[in-house]
Design an enzyme around this catalytic site. Structure first.
Site, PDB file in Angstrom:
ATOM      1  N   CYS A 104       4.206   4.175   4.572  1.00 29.80           N
ATOM      2  CA  CYS A 104       3.496   5.181   5.376  1.00 29.80           C
ATOM      3  C   CYS A 104       3.944   5.095   6.842  1.00 29.80           C
ATOM      4  O   CYS A 104       5.052   5.508   7.165  1.00 29.80           O
ATOM      5  CB  CYS A 104       1.987   5.028   5.206  1.00 29.80           C
ATOM      6  SG  CYS A 104       1.058   6.496   5.723  1.00 29.80           S
ATOM      7  N   HIS A 208       1.562   5.276  -0.369  1.00 24.51           N
ATOM      8  CA  HIS A 208       1.035   3.909  -0.445  1.00 24.51           C
ATOM      9  C   HIS A 208       1.151   3.373  -1.869  1.00 24.51           C
ATOM     10  O   HIS A 208       0.197   3.428  -2.646  1.00 24.51           O
ATOM     11  CB  HIS A 208      -0.433   3.879  -0.001  1.00 24.51           C
ATOM     12  CG  HIS A 208      -0.619   3.951   1.481  1.00 24.51           C
ATOM     13  ND1 HIS A 208      -0.668   2.833   2.278  1.00 24.51           N
ATOM     14  CD2 HIS A 208      -0.748   5.019   2.307  1.00 24.51           C
ATOM     15  CE1 HIS A 208      -0.832   3.200   3.542  1.00 24.51           C
ATOM     16  NE2 HIS A 208      -0.874   4.522   3.582  1.00 24.51           N
ATOM     17  N   GLU A 210       1.210   0.317  -2.835  1.00 20.44           N
ATOM     18  CA  GLU A 210       0.323  -0.843  -3.043  1.00 20.44           C
ATOM     19  C   GLU A 210      -1.072  -0.407  -3.486  1.00 20.44           C
ATOM     20  O   GLU A 210      -1.766  -1.149  -4.192  1.00 20.44           O
ATOM     21  CB  GLU A 210       0.260  -1.704  -1.773  1.00 20.44           C
ATOM     22  CG  GLU A 210      -0.695  -1.245  -0.687  1.00 20.44           C
ATOM     23  CD  GLU A 210      -0.321   0.045   0.025  1.00 20.44           C
ATOM     24  OE1 GLU A 210      -1.189   0.583   0.740  1.00 20.44           O
ATOM     25  OE2 GLU A 210       0.831   0.502  -0.114  1.00 20.44           O
TER      26      GLU A 210
END
Length: 241
Positions: A104, A208, A210
């Protein structure tokens, strides 16, 4: 031995913050997370020497002065001290050819570190209609597609010409300098992924992964696996010499 992975943190007033999902992604990938605070630009070379890889995390806007622009009215909160620390870390990691994954804001930091520029606010600066890039759904929910460029590292990881990602940003990459190449775009043309052709593993993604990993998103999991593999290889190469 496990690779030590630096993860940059976000400074909000008097507190350093980092989403636990970053830490868990590194742990699940077999690495040791090392949280890097803001304000360490003078020691960036020493910190980079300690790390086997760097994850540049998400957060607020970058200061447009870094790419020779003045602030537009739509610019959000900037943290100049975070900008300085991350850019210095990236430069030293690049010089040592150690793996970097920009997420990001980190994707944007990578581009600026190479000499690129950003759209300060895609909504006000876009001449054509945009998708919703600041989704209202929860973080682990994919909200729009990314079209993957053939022949790129991302393509080899994704095993697909189109993937679904989440989205939480209003800045985006504008001018992208070599050796970075675009490896993924949204259907509205916003650059969603870049990678370096001159380094062992330097990848930036606007989404994102994760967070998507919390729902066992396979592309996100393979992306982190490829990154952690590169970090392990880099660690082994340094130990060998």
């Amino acid at each position: 031995m496990k690779p030590v992975i630096g993860i940059t943190s976000n400074l909000d007033s008097t507190a350093h913050m980092l989403q636990n999902t970053y830490i868990q992604a590194v742990i699940s990938g077999g690495g040791i997370p090392f949280i890097v605070p803001t304000g360490v630009e003078n020691d960036a070379q020493q910190i980079a020497a300690l790390l086997d890889g760097l994850v540049i995390s998400g957060g607020g806007d970058l200061n447009p002065i870094l790419f020779n622009e003045e602030p537009l009215p739509q610019l959000g909160n900037v943290t100049p001290e975070r900008d300085s620390a991350e850019l210095e870390l990236v430069r030293h990691m690049l010089a040592a050819d150690k793996p970097i994954l920009g997420i990001c804001r980190g994707h944007q930091v990578l581009n600026v570190a190479f000499g690129g520029t950003l759209y300060q606010d895609i909504i006000s600066q876009s001449a054509s209609p945009l998708l919703q890039h600041d989704q209202k759904a929860k973080r682990d929910h994919p909200s729009h597609a990314v079209h993957v460029e053939k022949g790129t590292r991302l393509a080899s990881i994704a095993n697909s010409e189109k993937i679904l990602v989440n989205s939480f940003h209003h800045q985006a990459l504008k001018d992208i300098p070599a050796p970075l190449i675009v490896s993924g775009k949204a259907s509205d043309g916003i650059v969603e992924a870049v990678e370096s052709t001159d380094h062992h593993f330097v990848v930036g993604v606007q989404w994102h992964p994760e967070a998507l990993m919390q729902n066992e998103d396979q592309v996100s999991m393979r992306l982190f696996e490829a990154y952690m593999k590169a970090c392990t290889e880099r660690m082994a190469a340094v130990e060998y010499h």
